[in-house]
Design an enzyme around this catalytic site. Structure first.
Site, PDB file in Angstrom:
ATOM      1  N   CYS A  90      -1.021   6.397   8.981  1.00 27.16           N
ATOM      2  CA  CYS A  90      -1.363   5.091   8.391  1.00 27.16           C
ATOM      3  C   CYS A  90      -2.477   5.356   7.379  1.00 27.16           C
ATOM      4  O   CYS A  90      -2.419   6.333   6.645  1.00 27.16           O
ATOM      5  CB  CYS A  90      -1.769   4.090   9.473  1.00 27.16           C
ATOM      6  N   ARG A 101       0.835  -1.202   0.000  1.00 21.93           N
ATOM      7  CA  ARG A 101       0.000   0.000   0.000  1.00 21.93           C
ATOM      8  C   ARG A 101       0.870   1.252   0.000  1.00 21.93           C
ATOM      9  O   ARG A 101       0.594   2.221  -0.713  1.00 21.93           O
ATOM     10  CB  ARG A 101      -0.933   0.009   1.212  1.00 21.93           C
TER      11      ARG A 101
END
Length: 284
Positions: free
Chosen positions: A234, A178
């Protein structure tokens, strides 16, 4: 200061009058999972706080997928849960400490010092043969007065302002794929904030699910100056919290959370996005 407590530590103190145990179990995409798991079985005396209903605000255009709650609302949530300024709080989950760390960070942000994350989590507690039940505690509200620690939090505009600043370390806590922009299962755009390096949050745990020691945490962040401003993010500001905790365990003194994180960053169409790996920092 120790931020992680063992199963045996809690077992010895779980019935003490100033201890509040908080069950934080939650699964993305299954909004009722945590509450149902709690109602089926939990550590005796534990109260339940839900990531999305109690520990996040409703989603808006900006702020990310798990926006920070309003301070007054959050203070009321803690008070109703029986958490006062002198309460010792122990948070647990079954998601590697991610949800429990969110509660840990929120309480720290409101100036509460006596808050801990239970090592290993609920399944390990059960496997150790320690007591569980399905009884729900009668909640006696406590007075919780917040002293907001504004220095723990950073907003989008400040992150943008500090892009490329040599005295700031930016850490992306998501999975490497990611971070590199190879996949993006949750958010509308892939990639990372320019200049960020990747330190997966779950690498703060060992093979058996126990939190790594302070020295082992320090090894994860080797080469990063401990006194430099360190901004952690995050996807939505939840799994960054275990990295904030790990950095503090490792001796970093100026760690800040970008609570909106990637999902907030990409909600502003003119924010830059990077793909691939960033150059790793040289050892200081």
């Amino acid at each position: 200061m120790n931020r992680i407590v063992s199963l045996k530590w809690l077992l010895a103190r779980m019935y003490e009058s100033d201890v509040v145990i908080v069950d934080c179990r939650f699964q993305l995409g299954k909004p009722d999972f945590g509450r149902e798991a709690y109602e089926a079985s939990h550590i005796p005396g534990a109260v339940y706080l839900d990531l999305e209903k109690d520990l996040s605000a409703p989603i808006e255009e900006h702020g990310g997928r798990h926006p920070l709650p309003d301070i007054a609302q959050l203070t009321g949530t803690f008070s109703r849960a029986g958490i006062g300024n002198d309460t010792r709080v122990v948070a647990y989950d079954d998601q590697g400490g991610a949800m429990a760390s969110r509660l840990w960070w929120l309480l720290k942000y409101l100036g509460h010092e006596e808050v801990y994350v239970l090592d290993e989590g609920f399944s390990a507690w059960v496997n150790a043969g320690f007591p569980v039940n399905a009884e729900q505690r009668v909640l006696i509200p406590a007075q919780f007065l917040a002293t907001v620690q504004h220095n723990m939090l950073v907003e989008m505009d400040e992150v943008r302002e500090k892009l490329g600043h040599e005295h700031v370390t930016l850490i992306d806590s998501r999975d490497g794929a990611r971070y590199r922009g190879e996949v993006e299962p949750l958010d509308k755009a892939a990639g990372h904030i320019p200049g960020a390096i990747n330190r997966l949050w779950s690498d703060g745990k060992g093979a058996g699910g126990k939190w790594k020691s302070a020295d082992e945490q320090a090894a994860r962040f080797e080469g990063l100056p401990k006194d430099r401003e360190t901004i952690v993010y995050c996807g939505s500001g939840v799994t960054a919290c275990p990295n904030v905790l790990a950095l503090q365990e490792a001796g970093f003194s100026n760690v800040r959370l970008y609570a909106g994180s990637w999902s907030d960053w990409i909600s502003y169409g003119d924010n830059p996005i990077s793909i691939g790996n960033e150059e790793q920092p040289s050892k200081a």
